[in-house]
Design an enzyme around this catalytic site. Structure first.
Site, short mmCIF file in Angstrom:
data_model
loop_
_atom_site.label_atom_id
_atom_site.label_comp_id
_atom_site.label_asym_id
_atom_site.label_seq_id
_atom_site.Cartn_x
_atom_site.Cartn_y
_atom_site.Cartn_z
N GLU A 1 2.05 0.52 -1.73
CA GLU A 1 0.69 0.98 -1.55
C GLU A 1 0.74 1.05 -0.65
O GLU A 1 0.54 -0.25 0.22
CB GLU A 1 -0.77 0.96 -2.62
CG GLU A 1 -1.45 2.00 -3.74
CD GLU A 1 -1.55 3.32 -2.89
OE1 GLU A 1 -0.96 4.10 -1.63
OE2 GLU A 1 -2.05 4.13 -3.29
N ASP B 1 -8.28 1.94 -0.45
CA ASP B 1 -9.84 2.40 0.21
C ASP B 1 -11.19 2.42 -1.24
O ASP B 1 -11.49 1.35 -1.13
CB ASP B 1 -9.78 3.89 0.36
CG ASP B 1 -11.15 4.28 1.12
OD1 ASP B 1 -11.66 3.45 1.43
OD2 ASP B 1 -11.13 5.63 2.01
#
Ligand code: 5GP
Length: 179
Positions: free
Chosen positions: A102, A106
């Site tokens: 990734e 978040d």
């Protein structure tokens, strides 16, 4: 301080190209240490991870395979909260060691949803590598096995990360300047 303007907003350098490259090389070594003698499958989460994935696997000193999965959950600078799987895997990952790559974690919702999808394909193991992590916003319950940098809760662009489709090509990572 070197700044750039994108879509009327001012961004400043957060992590330089040099710092990114050094950390990516360290992550490559750590991953190889864990998977030495094995043949893991790196799975890049598109679009944001493509530059990180490329730098990470370039020169990986062991056997490995690569694939990509395309998801999207962001519009502009806000997460939509909805994760859409747009393009599936080509590799049969049953019984394989997979490494999800990734760009940034978040809220963690994207990876959480991907991990549960991946588990249904019965891989032997799932490891997570992320270049960036915003701990303040993360609501998800999983461990990042290999992390590049922890950053505050701010919007960042460059090195694969976009702002409405633009600026993925920037070499440094930039943060939105506080007004
Ligand atoms: P999450 O599901 O963890 O909230 O978000 C994951 C995805 O949202 C990332 O793969 C990335 O595409 C996008 N994202 C999250 N934070 C940022 C950010 O600060 N900048 C950009 N450009 N994309 C972000």
């Amino acid at each position: 301080m070197q700044t750039i303007e994108v879509h009327g907003k001012i961004f400043e350098i957060s992590i330089t190209e040099d710092k990114i490259q050094k950390r990516v090389a360290e992550l490559r070594k750590l991953i190889h240490k864990k998977f030495e003698g094995k043949n893991p499958v790196f799975i890049g989460v598109l679009n944001g991870s493509f530059i990180f994935m490329s730098d990470l696997v370039k020169g990986y000193p062991g056997d490995c395979e690569m694939d990509f999965i395309k998801v999207s959950s962001y519009e502009g600078m806000e997460t939509t909260g909805e994760v859409k799987e747009l393009m599936g895997l080509k590799t049969d990952i049953q019984g394989r060691d997979i490494i999800l790559v990734e760009d940034i974690v978040d809220t963690g919702l994207t990876l959480e949803s991907l991990i549960s999808k991946m588990k249904s394909y019965l891989p032997s193991s799932i490891s997570i590598v992320s270049l960036l992590f915003k701990p303040e916003k993360c609501q998800a319950d999983f461990n990042i096995d290999f992390l590049g940098f922890e950053i505050p809760n701010e919007f960042v662009i460059g090195y694969g990360l976009d702002f409405d489709g633009s600026v993925r090509n920037l070499k440094h990572i930039y943060r939105l300047q506080e007004s």
